[in-house]
Design a protein around this motif. Sequence first.
Motif, mmCIF file in Angstrom:
data_model
loop_
_atom_site.group_PDB
_atom_site.id
_atom_site.type_symbol
_atom_site.label_atom_id
_atom_site.label_comp_id
_atom_site.label_asym_id
_atom_site.label_seq_id
_atom_site.Cartn_x
_atom_site.Cartn_y
_atom_site.Cartn_z
ATOM 1 N N GLY A 119 52.639 26.812 5.730
ATOM 2 C CA GLY A 119 52.992 25.629 6.509
ATOM 3 C C GLY A 119 54.179 24.939 5.875
ATOM 4 O O GLY A 119 54.933 25.564 5.125
ATOM 5 N N THR A 120 54.318 23.651 6.163
ATOM 6 C CA THR A 120 55.526 22.946 5.733
ATOM 7 C C THR A 120 55.280 21.973 4.590
ATOM 8 O O THR A 120 56.217 21.373 4.067
ATOM 9 N N LEU A 121 53.996 21.791 4.215
ATOM 10 C CA LEU A 121 53.678 20.783 3.206
ATOM 11 C C LEU A 121 54.056 21.297 1.808
ATOM 12 O O LEU A 121 53.657 22.389 1.413
ATOM 13 N N THR A 122 54.814 20.510 1.061
ATOM 14 C CA THR A 122 55.140 20.857 -0.322
ATOM 15 C C THR A 122 54.366 19.902 -1.237
ATOM 16 O O THR A 122 53.825 18.891 -0.767
ATOM 17 N N PRO A 123 54.306 20.192 -2.534
ATOM 18 C CA PRO A 123 53.628 19.245 -3.433
ATOM 19 C C PRO A 123 54.207 17.832 -3.298
ATOM 20 O O PRO A 123 53.452 16.852 -3.316
ATOM 21 N N GLU A 124 55.514 17.720 -3.096
ATOM 22 C CA GLU A 124 56.152 16.396 -3.019
ATOM 23 C C GLU A 124 55.836 15.698 -1.692
ATOM 24 O O GLU A 124 55.458 14.528 -1.679
ATOM 25 N N THR A 125 56.007 16.427 -0.572
ATOM 26 C CA THR A 125 55.736 15.768 0.716
ATOM 27 C C THR A 125 54.242 15.497 0.873
ATOM 28 O O THR A 125 53.842 14.479 1.447
ATOM 29 N N GLY A 126 53.419 16.389 0.321
ATOM 30 C CA GLY A 126 51.973 16.177 0.365
ATOM 31 C C GLY A 126 51.592 14.921 -0.403
ATOM 32 O O GLY A 126 50.816 14.093 0.070
ATOM 33 N N LYS A 127 52.167 14.781 -1.580
ATOM 34 C CA LYS A 127 51.855 13.617 -2.412
ATOM 35 C C LYS A 127 52.270 12.325 -1.703
ATOM 36 O O LYS A 127 51.525 11.334 -1.690
ATOM 37 N N ALA A 128 53.430 12.347 -1.071
ATOM 38 C CA ALA A 128 53.923 11.148 -0.368
ATOM 39 C C ALA A 128 52.995 10.793 0.799
ATOM 40 O O ALA A 128 52.668 9.623 1.033
ATOM 41 N N LEU A 129 52.575 11.829 1.509
ATOM 42 C CA LEU A 129 51.681 11.640 2.654
ATOM 43 C C LEU A 129 50.364 10.982 2.234
ATOM 44 O O LEU A 129 49.899 10.006 2.833
ATOM 45 N N PHE A 130 49.748 11.513 1.174
ATOM 46 C CA PHE A 130 48.470 10.956 0.723
ATOM 47 C C PHE A 130 48.660 9.595 0.058
ATOM 48 O O PHE A 130 47.781 8.730 0.147
ATOM 49 N N SER A 131 49.808 9.391 -0.596
ATOM 50 C CA SER A 131 50.051 8.099 -1.264
ATOM 51 C C SER A 131 49.999 6.951 -0.272
ATOM 52 O O SER A 131 49.477 5.875 -0.573
#
Length: 291
Positions: A119-131
């Motif tokens: 998919g498109t989620l990276t560790p950085e974008t994932g972290k931002a999303l959950f933050s």
Amino acid sequence: MSAIYEALEKVTLVSDGAMGTMLQDRGLTDGGAPELWNVEKPEEIEAVLEAYAAAGANFITTNTFGGTAGRLAMHGLEDRLAELNKAGAVIARKVADRHPGCFVMGDIGPSGELMDPMGTLTPETGKALFSAQISALVAGGVDAILIETMSDLGEVEAAVAAAQEVAPGLPIIVTMSFDTNLRTMMGVKPAMAIKHLAALGVRIIGANCGRGTDEMSQIAKELVEARPEGVFVITQSNAGLPKLQGDEFIYDGTPEEMARYAAEMKDLGVNIVGSCCGSSPAHTQSIAAAL
Ligand SMILES: [Zn+2]
């Protein structure tokens, strides 16, 4: 140290049960956004959480399972992320404050997106999303962050990193759903999960949902056997298995079955016992009585 860890050193604690099915009983339609009820029908959410706390739950869960941006966007609610998540936490806080020894878990469900490269989620974008979600839950006064029903350790890592940054000092609880031959959909086994997550600094780790109490027993054994020092184990089993009745699924697990399950979990060394899909405050009361 968090009062949650102190309590867990002493006794086996109880976590609550299903929210979704309870809200459907109260009129939430298929396809409706449960999180919207945190502002439109807060009294309904409060009544469900109050019933769980009164039944003996030491942990109640905010109505924010689908509170990440992508899932709210499916209902056109992404602009209201902070408002809806914070409101969910405020309701649970109010209920917990009426029940000494009751803690609020700020609920984080799967984002609905897959990690790169599938998919498109990276560790950085994932972290931002959950933050974004975690900040709002913290603003509403949660005692812990619950990252639940997870399948992919990469997604969990992103959520844990977000919690550690946005909510330092709050206990993090992670549960994965081992519903595919005792592994998660992404192939993660219980022992692998508990070791990996403990190494990230998570101290409360376990399993939720799944395929009934018999499979949960096996999963609990594997979790407890692999548990690193200082880690507490949580299990939240579905109330039995879904059976098709008419055009809807009914879970066949009775409160009595949940009492047997709870006693078995305690014997195995599980520290928090709760329930998941198909459960109600009657199941929670049964679990609390058995413990
Ligand atoms: Zn479930």
